[in-house]
Design a protein around this motif. Structure first.
Motif, PDB file in Angstrom:
ATOM      1  N   UNK A 278       0.792  -1.235   0.000  1.00  0.00           N
ATOM      2  CA  UNK A 278       0.000   0.000   0.000  1.00  0.00           C
ATOM      3  C   UNK A 278       0.825   1.286   0.000  1.00  0.00           C
ATOM      4  N   UNK A 279       1.738   1.423   0.955  1.00  0.00           N
ATOM      5  CA  UNK A 279       2.426   2.704   1.113  1.00  0.00           C
ATOM      6  C   UNK A 279       3.572   2.921   0.120  1.00  0.00           C
ATOM      7  N   UNK A 280       3.730   1.971  -0.803  1.00  0.00           N
ATOM      8  CA  UNK A 280       4.635   2.204  -1.928  1.00  0.00           C
ATOM      9  C   UNK A 280       3.884   2.575  -3.194  1.00  0.00           C
ATOM     10  N   UNK A 281       2.585   2.318  -3.225  1.00  0.00           N
ATOM     11  CA  UNK A 281       1.851   2.407  -4.493  1.00  0.00           C
ATOM     12  C   UNK A 281       1.882   3.795  -5.136  1.00  0.00           C
ATOM     13  N   UNK A 282       1.637   4.821  -4.326  1.00  0.00           N
ATOM     14  CA  UNK A 282       1.588   6.169  -4.919  1.00  0.00           C
ATOM     15  C   UNK A 282       2.966   6.585  -5.436  1.00  0.00           C
ATOM     16  N   UNK A 283       4.001   6.205  -4.690  1.00  0.00           N
ATOM     17  CA  UNK A 283       5.368   6.510  -5.133  1.00  0.00           C
ATOM     18  C   UNK A 283       5.664   5.771  -6.440  1.00  0.00           C
ATOM     19  N   UNK A 284       5.209   4.536  -6.543  1.00  0.00           N
ATOM     20  CA  UNK A 284       5.470   3.762  -7.757  1.00  0.00           C
ATOM     21  C   UNK A 284       4.762   4.387  -8.963  1.00  0.00           C
ATOM     22  N   UNK A 285       3.565   4.916  -8.719  1.00  0.00           N
ATOM     23  CA  UNK A 285       2.857   5.634  -9.793  1.00  0.00           C
ATOM     24  C   UNK A 285       3.649   6.877 -10.200  1.00  0.00           C
ATOM     25  N   UNK A 286       4.178   7.561  -9.197  1.00  0.00           N
ATOM     26  CA  UNK A 286       4.998   8.757  -9.429  1.00  0.00           C
ATOM     27  C   UNK A 286       6.240   8.403 -10.268  1.00  0.00           C
ATOM     28  N   UNK A 287       6.896   7.321  -9.919  1.00  0.00           N
ATOM     29  CA  UNK A 287       8.093   6.893 -10.656  1.00  0.00           C
ATOM     30  C   UNK A 287       7.730   6.603 -12.120  1.00  0.00           C
ATOM     31  N   UNK A 288       6.642   5.888 -12.316  1.00  0.00           N
ATOM     32  CA  UNK A 288       6.219   5.564 -13.685  1.00  0.00           C
ATOM     33  C   UNK A 288       5.941   6.830 -14.484  1.00  0.00           C
ATOM     34  N   UNK A 289       5.279   7.794 -13.823  1.00  0.00           N
ATOM     35  CA  UNK A 289       4.943   9.031 -14.520  1.00  0.00           C
ATOM     36  C   UNK A 289       6.200   9.825 -14.877  1.00  0.00           C
ATOM     37  N   UNK A 290       7.104   9.938 -13.918  1.00  0.00           N
ATOM     38  CA  UNK A 290       8.343  10.679 -14.176  1.00  0.00           C
ATOM     39  C   UNK A 290       9.123  10.002 -15.306  1.00  0.00           C
ATOM     40  N   UNK A 291       9.191   8.686 -15.265  1.00  0.00           N
ATOM     41  CA  UNK A 291       9.970   7.989 -16.292  1.00  0.00           C
ATOM     42  C   UNK A 291       9.320   8.082 -17.672  1.00  0.00           C
ATOM     43  N   UNK A 292       7.976   8.108 -17.693  1.00  0.00           N
ATOM     44  CA  UNK A 292       7.283   8.222 -18.984  1.00  0.00           C
ATOM     45  C   UNK A 292       7.461   9.626 -19.562  1.00  0.00           C
ATOM     46  N   UNK A 293       7.329  10.632 -18.700  1.00  0.00           N
ATOM     47  CA  UNK A 293       7.423  12.020 -19.187  1.00  0.00           C
ATOM     48  C   UNK A 293       8.871  12.487 -19.335  1.00  0.00           C
ATOM     49  N   UNK A 294       9.753  11.775 -18.654  1.00  0.00           N
ATOM     50  CA  UNK A 294      11.119  12.292 -18.557  1.00  0.00           C
ATOM     51  C   UNK A 294      12.099  11.669 -19.531  1.00  0.00           C
ATOM     52  N   UNK A 295      11.582  10.999 -20.536  1.00  0.00           N
ATOM     53  CA  UNK A 295      12.474  10.293 -21.474  1.00  0.00           C
ATOM     54  C   UNK A 295      13.580  11.212 -21.988  1.00  0.00           C
TER      55      UNK A 295
ATOM     56  N   UNK B  35      22.212  19.423  -8.886  1.00  0.00           N
ATOM     57  CA  UNK B  35      22.852  19.080 -10.178  1.00  0.00           C
ATOM     58  C   UNK B  35      21.861  19.092 -11.327  1.00  0.00           C
ATOM     59  N   UNK B  36      20.576  19.107 -10.997  1.00  0.00           N
ATOM     60  CA  UNK B  36      19.560  19.035 -12.062  1.00  0.00           C
ATOM     61  C   UNK B  36      19.407  20.377 -12.751  1.00  0.00           C
ATOM     62  N   UNK B  37      18.919  20.326 -13.997  1.00  0.00           N
ATOM     63  CA  UNK B  37      18.554  21.573 -14.665  1.00  0.00           C
ATOM     64  C   UNK B  37      17.082  21.891 -14.341  1.00  0.00           C
ATOM     65  N   UNK B  38      16.642  23.055 -14.771  1.00  0.00           N
ATOM     66  CA  UNK B  38      15.282  23.497 -14.427  1.00  0.00           C
ATOM     67  C   UNK B  38      14.215  22.529 -14.924  1.00  0.00           C
ATOM     68  N   UNK B  39      14.414  21.999 -16.119  1.00  0.00           N
ATOM     69  CA  UNK B  39      13.399  21.103 -16.698  1.00  0.00           C
ATOM     70  C   UNK B  39      13.287  19.816 -15.873  1.00  0.00           C
ATOM     71  N   UNK B  40      14.416  19.326 -15.432  1.00  0.00           N
ATOM     72  CA  UNK B  40      14.411  18.098 -14.618  1.00  0.00           C
ATOM     73  C   UNK B  40      13.726  18.350 -13.269  1.00  0.00           C
TER      74      UNK B  40
ATOM     75  N   UNK C  51      15.521  12.871 -20.261  1.00  0.00           N
ATOM     76  CA  UNK C  51      15.780  13.968 -19.322  1.00  0.00           C
ATOM     77  C   UNK C  51      16.171  13.420 -17.942  1.00  0.00           C
ATOM     78  N   UNK C  52      15.361  12.497 -17.485  1.00  0.00           N
ATOM     79  CA  UNK C  52      15.573  11.989 -16.132  1.00  0.00           C
ATOM     80  C   UNK C  52      14.995  10.583 -16.046  1.00  0.00           C
ATOM     81  N   UNK C  53      15.631   9.751 -15.258  1.00  0.00           N
ATOM     82  CA  UNK C  53      15.078   8.410 -15.075  1.00  0.00           C
ATOM     83  C   UNK C  53      15.280   7.989 -13.620  1.00  0.00           C
ATOM     84  N   UNK C  54      14.185   7.569 -12.982  1.00  0.00           N
ATOM     85  CA  UNK C  54      14.309   7.043 -11.625  1.00  0.00           C
ATOM     86  C   UNK C  54      14.472   5.542 -11.729  1.00  0.00           C
TER      87      UNK C  54
END
Ligand code: 173
Length: 325
Positions: free
Chosen positions: A39-56, A243-248, A58-61
């Motif tokens: 349960x308490x990992x689920x929202x974070x896992x959704x967040x990771x998927x979203x960042x990785x999908x949008x961040x191609x 170390x990240x840029x603004x977009x990241x 640029x950034x990868x978790x």
């Protein structure tokens, strides 16, 4: 001619630079405080998927998974501070060894939305402590409608834990001791065996999540009313952040804010969880009104006393900033 040539060249260079950036996104190592897909990992896992999908490009978790598989739960805070991991889904109880003030989250009387808006000074104060103690920033917070319970295998009728040994995280220690109980701090992973063997008479945990650890098999009672305020925070190592840029940074921050905006959808899930526990044979132990009042009041008073003892100066400011007048 020369002008045209150099324009073409710089254009080609830009394309090349772009291709290089696309081939090498910034890589962040991520961990969660509880096992993957619980349960308490689920929202974070959704967040990771979203960042990785949008961040191609640029950034990868790179999500390594949760405690205790990837590292001990009480080690995540230090590992985040030292940059062994870059991003963590973590709740205050498990990093008070690095940042004692995090314990105050359980006592916050404002909504997190208020901390993002009209009561921003409370979040700013906490962010300064995150920087100072954890070399981190708090990117976002979730599950704030989740409160905590003491679960028992021996019934009580009053706000009194005398003679009872309770497995705790730092969240419950002060209140258990103030109510006369003995608190034993362990990682969640150790609780099942302790309950099965009767080495402890109960434990503290949020209303939700006990089925993830099969604790319903070794639990008879859940004390009502609930106490405190739960949360899971997404924390990012500050050196990595810088170390990240603004977009990241924007991509991460926007995804965390979106998560917060969708956080309060789970009121029904609390009712469902009470039913699920009842169906599994866990009896709700409702304290009578005066005792219920005492249960909550002792939790609050002992909770703040614990924060103040661990961090007198910040604690006093936090008590003022977190308490509604
Ligand atoms: O130890 C805990 O019960 C605790 O602090 C917690 C908070 C949020 C989710 C799971 C556990």
């Amino acid at each position: 001619m020369t002008v045209r040539f150099s324009a073409a060249l710089s254009c080609a260079l830009l394309v090349f630079a772009g291709a290089e950036a696309a081939a090498q996104p910034m890589m962040l190592k991520g961990v969660s405080a509880v096992p993957e897909k619980t349960l308490y990992s689920l929202k974070f896992e959704r967040f990771v998927d979203e960042v990785n999908a949008k961040g191609k490009g640029l950034i990868e978790i790179r999500y390594l998974g949760g405690a205790p598989k990837v590292m001990g739960i009480f080690e995540i805070g230090r590992n985040l501070k030292e940059g062994v991991v870059d991003i963590a889904n973590l709740t205050n109880a498990f990093y008070t060894n690095v940042m004692p003030e995090a314990d105050a989250w359980k006592l916050l009387e404002y909504s997190f939305a208020e901390l993002r808006g009209s009561h921003k000074k409370a979040l700013d104060y906490m962010q300064a402590i995150y920087r100072e103690r954890m070399n981190s920033i708090l990117l976002g917070q979730q599950y704030e409608s989740h409160s905590f319970h003491i679960y028992l295998n021996k019934p009580i009728q009053r706000a009194d834990l005398t003679g009872l040994k309770i497995r705790v995280s730092p969240v419950y220690r002060a209140m258990v001791e103030a109510l006369g109980g003995t608190a034993v701090t362990t990682a969640p992973a150790d609780a099942y065996t302790m309950l099965e063997r009767g080495t402890v008479d109960g434990y503290g945990w949020p209303l939700q999540g006990i089925f993830d650890f099969s604790w319903q098999k070794v639990t008879k009672f859940r004390v009502e009313p609930p106490i405190y305020r739960g949360e899971m925070s997404i924390l990012v190592n500050l050196t990595t952040w810088n170390k990240m840029n603004d977009a990241q940074r924007k991509l991460l921050q926007d995804a965390a804010l979106a998560l917060e905006a969708n956080d309060l959808d789970d009121a029904k899930s609390h009712a469902d969880e009470r039913k699920r526990q009842a169906d599994a044979g866990i009896q709700a132990l409702q304290l009578p009104p005066d005792e219920a009042k005492k249960w909550i009041e002792v939790s609050r008073v002992a909770g703040w006393a614990g924060v103040l003892k661990a961090s007198p100066q910040h604690g006093a400011v936090l008590k003022d900033l977190f308490t509604k007048k």
